[in-house]
Design a protein around this motif. Structure first.
Motif, mmCIF file in Angstrom:
data_model
loop_
_atom_site.group_PDB
_atom_site.id
_atom_site.type_symbol
_atom_site.label_atom_id
_atom_site.label_comp_id
_atom_site.label_asym_id
_atom_site.label_seq_id
_atom_site.Cartn_x
_atom_site.Cartn_y
_atom_site.Cartn_z
ATOM 1 N N ASP A 359 33.092 7.701 2.691
ATOM 2 C CA ASP A 359 31.754 7.246 3.082
ATOM 3 C C ASP A 359 31.817 6.232 4.219
ATOM 4 O O ASP A 359 31.009 6.282 5.170
ATOM 5 N N LEU A 360 32.752 5.299 4.140
ATOM 6 C CA LEU A 360 32.876 4.294 5.195
ATOM 7 C C LEU A 360 33.234 4.937 6.531
ATOM 8 O O LEU A 360 32.747 4.512 7.591
ATOM 9 N N ALA A 361 34.078 5.944 6.495
ATOM 10 C CA ALA A 361 34.533 6.579 7.731
ATOM 11 C C ALA A 361 33.414 7.302 8.456
ATOM 12 O O ALA A 361 33.468 7.470 9.681
ATOM 13 N N THR A 362 32.377 7.734 7.716
ATOM 14 C CA THR A 362 31.304 8.530 8.334
ATOM 15 C C THR A 362 29.984 7.772 8.452
ATOM 16 O O THR A 362 29.021 8.314 8.996
ATOM 17 N N ALA A 363 29.919 6.539 7.962
ATOM 18 C CA ALA A 363 28.658 5.795 7.969
ATOM 19 C C ALA A 363 28.255 5.419 9.396
ATOM 20 O O ALA A 363 29.067 4.905 10.164
ATOM 21 N N THR A 364 27.001 5.658 9.717
ATOM 22 C CA THR A 364 26.499 5.331 11.056
ATOM 23 C C THR A 364 25.481 4.187 11.031
ATOM 24 O O THR A 364 25.060 3.717 12.087
ATOM 25 N N SER A 365 25.089 3.762 9.850
ATOM 26 C CA SER A 365 24.143 2.654 9.709
ATOM 27 C C SER A 365 24.605 1.787 8.550
ATOM 28 O O SER A 365 25.407 2.218 7.718
ATOM 29 N N PRO A 366 24.141 0.544 8.490
ATOM 30 C CA PRO A 366 24.640 -0.353 7.435
ATOM 31 C C PRO A 366 24.308 0.159 6.041
ATOM 32 O O PRO A 366 23.215 0.679 5.798
ATOM 33 N N GLY A 367 25.261 0.021 5.145
ATOM 34 C CA GLY A 367 25.073 0.519 3.794
ATOM 35 C C GLY A 367 25.505 -0.473 2.743
ATOM 36 O O GLY A 367 26.352 -1.343 2.972
ATOM 37 N N PHE A 368 24.889 -0.333 1.573
ATOM 38 C CA PHE A 368 25.242 -1.104 0.385
ATOM 39 C C PHE A 368 25.702 -0.112 -0.676
ATOM 40 O O PHE A 368 24.921 0.693 -1.168
ATOM 41 N N TRP A 369 27.011 -0.150 -0.962
ATOM 42 C CA TRP A 369 27.572 0.682 -2.014
ATOM 43 C C TRP A 369 27.828 -0.200 -3.234
ATOM 44 O O TRP A 369 28.579 -1.180 -3.161
ATOM 45 N N TYR A 370 27.216 0.152 -4.332
ATOM 46 C CA TYR A 370 27.443 -0.560 -5.587
ATOM 47 C C TYR A 370 28.232 0.367 -6.503
ATOM 48 O O TYR A 370 27.754 1.447 -6.884
ATOM 49 N N VAL A 371 29.447 -0.032 -6.831
ATOM 50 C CA VAL A 371 30.353 0.794 -7.624
ATOM 51 C C VAL A 371 30.451 0.230 -9.035
ATOM 52 O O VAL A 371 30.689 -0.969 -9.220
ATOM 53 N N ILE A 372 30.280 1.099 -10.018
ATOM 54 C CA ILE A 372 30.488 0.736 -11.426
ATOM 55 C C ILE A 372 31.628 1.612 -11.923
ATOM 56 O O ILE A 372 31.444 2.794 -12.204
ATOM 57 N N SER A 373 32.819 1.051 -12.011
ATOM 58 C CA SER A 373 33.969 1.851 -12.419
ATOM 59 C C SER A 373 33.970 2.018 -13.939
ATOM 60 O O SER A 373 33.315 1.278 -14.671
ATOM 61 N N VAL A 374 34.731 2.988 -14.425
ATOM 62 C CA VAL A 374 34.709 3.293 -15.853
ATOM 63 C C VAL A 374 36.087 3.614 -16.408
ATOM 64 O O VAL A 374 36.302 3.582 -17.620
#
Length: 468
Positions: A359-374
């Protein structure tokens, strides 16, 4: 007379179990005993009116009370907390995802309870004749049961000048456990709308730098440094991030071994327990089903894409309803990770890291990724549960390394904020609730300043890192 005796015997079947529940919370005997008995009396009368079988009705209510008692015992033994009214909203998860709950109940107790319940039900169905109550008697029984149920659901008028302390242990000891559930549930419902309105999302002027940085907020399952507990497992990637972090250190969370949603909600919203009232025990139960101020709403208003990645059942804790209300425009759950690598039957941390890097490699605008690992979720089986958990922390640490490298290669600055939702429910981890956190920024190395924070402080520190 025989029918009345039969009905009385059925009504008394739940009594010893109810007394056991009261003993567990050290409930005092007072005038409030009648209200504490009201829920199971209501259940008995309603079942009796429907089935005309007193033993079956009393046995069913006793079984429900046994379930509550075992859950109370298991929660106290594992998490050091008693049951609260919001735990009822998690009941379906016990059956949908038993691997997260049933291993904390001793197997003999579980097996004996299931076998006894099945045997008793079969015995009663086979041998107990239904009473010939008549239509009018059954209607009266149902009406009385319904009236007692209404008292259970609307009990606050009984309080008068006797205020609740709003503490589960104190109120359960004073009123009894079932009365405490009823009082707390109703009071929370009355106050909820005003609390939701008070903390509705509002436009925020964030003052973000140009270019605005991505935010990767990593909520890591049962994450804290194994070296805290005398285990040898090192976390080299976490150490490297911490050395260059804007801030890092111990994170005070609200509970031990569970209650992820409490830490999660506090970090996302910055709202403390005083703002939540009795909904603090599980803000996802009802409170957060309507839009609530959050990091996601603030960043969304600044033009960010807001995405939550949680490779598990989206209904768990009601996140399928809560996360949109917290401002996430997109929620990628289990369905988005069907082909992902598994560890212990759960989507691995490596799979999450791979998705974030892409996702970071292809993002063209600012993003907020919220990850909930399990993947590191307990219980941890085998002869060495602590060692099994530490091995999970190694995998989580590898995920941090992958994410850090992806952030360093991003065209846009990246803020990584990582934290543990709670300590693992292990004997080695008892004695505190603190986990670990760090905030790192790819374009501005820090000095690794150590600072103790709580979940509310972490919320504000993340906002500061985004603006700085």
């Amino acid at each position: 007379m025989a029918a009345l005796t039969h009905a009385l015997i059925g009504a008394l079947l739940p009594l010893p179990i109810w007394l056991w529940l009261r003993w567990q919370v050290a409930a005092r005997f007072s005038a409030w005993v009648a209200l504490d008995a009201t829920p199971w009396l209501a259940g008995y009368l309603l079942l009796l009116g429907m089935t005309a079988r007193p033993l079956l009705s009393g046995g069913a209510v006793a079984g429900a009370l046994i379930f509550i008692g075992i859950a109370q015992f298991a929660k106290r033994a594992t998490l050091r907390d008693g049951l609260v009214f919001t735990d009822g909203g998690l009941l379906w998860q016990v059956f949908a995802h038993p691997r997260f709950y049933l291993p904390f109940v001793p197997r003999p107790v579980l097996a004996l309870g299931i076998a006894s319940g099945m045997a008793l039900t079969a015995f009663v169905l086979a041998l107990e004749p239904g009473l010939d109550l008549g239509a009018i008697a059954r209607m009266l029984i149902l009406l009385l049961g319904g009236a007692l149920l209404l008292v259970t659901l609307r009990p606050l008028f009984l309080l008068g000048r006797t205020p609740l302390q709003r503490d589960p242990a104190t109120d359960a000891a004073r009123f009894g456990p079932l009365a405490c559930f009823a009082f707390h549930a109703r009071l929370a419902a009355i106050e909820r709308a005003a609390r939701q309105a008070r903390h509705a999302p509002v436009p925020a002027a964030l003052g973000l730098a140009d270019p605005a940085p991505h935010l990767l907020l990593l909520q890591l399952e049962s994450f804290c440094d194994p070296r805290r507990f005398g285990l040898a497992q090192g976390l080299p990637h976490k150490d490297r991030l911490a050395e260059a972090a804007l801030t890092q250190g111990s994170l005070a969370v609200a509970a031990f071994g569970a209650n992820t949603m409490r830490t999660e909600f506090a970090v996302l919203t910055g709202l403390d327990d005083a703002a939540l009232g009795l909904d603090r025990f599980n803000p996802y139960f009802r409170l957060a089903r309507k839009p609530i101020q959050s990091l996601a709403w603030a960043l969304r208003g600044a033009g960010y894409g807001t995405l939550c990645l949680h490779p598990f059942d989206p209904r768990f804790f009601g996140r399928d309803k809560v996360l949109p209300a917290l401002g996430f425009a997109r929620f990628d759950a289990a369905a988005a990770f069907q082909q992902a690598e598994r560890a212990r039957g759960l989507v691995s941390d490596a799979a999450i890291a791979e998705r974030l890097a892409a996702d970071l490699a292809t993002a063209t605008s600012p993003g907020f990724w919220y990850v909930i690992s399990v993947a590191a979720h307990g219980p941890w089986q085998g002869d060495d549960p602590a060692g099994a958990w530490a091995a999970c922390m190694k995998a989580t640490d590898d995920m941090l390394g992958t994410v850090m490298r992806a952030a360093q290669g991003s065209a846009r600055p990246v803020v990584i904020a990582a934290f543990g939702d709670h300590r693992p429910a292990l004997a080695e981890a008892k004695g505190g609730t603190e986990t670990d956190y760090l905030i790192w920024r790819s374009d501005r190395p820090g000095t690794g300043r150590a600072e103790k924070l709580d979940a509310i402080g972490l919320h504000h520190a993340i906002m500061g890192a985004m603006q700085g």
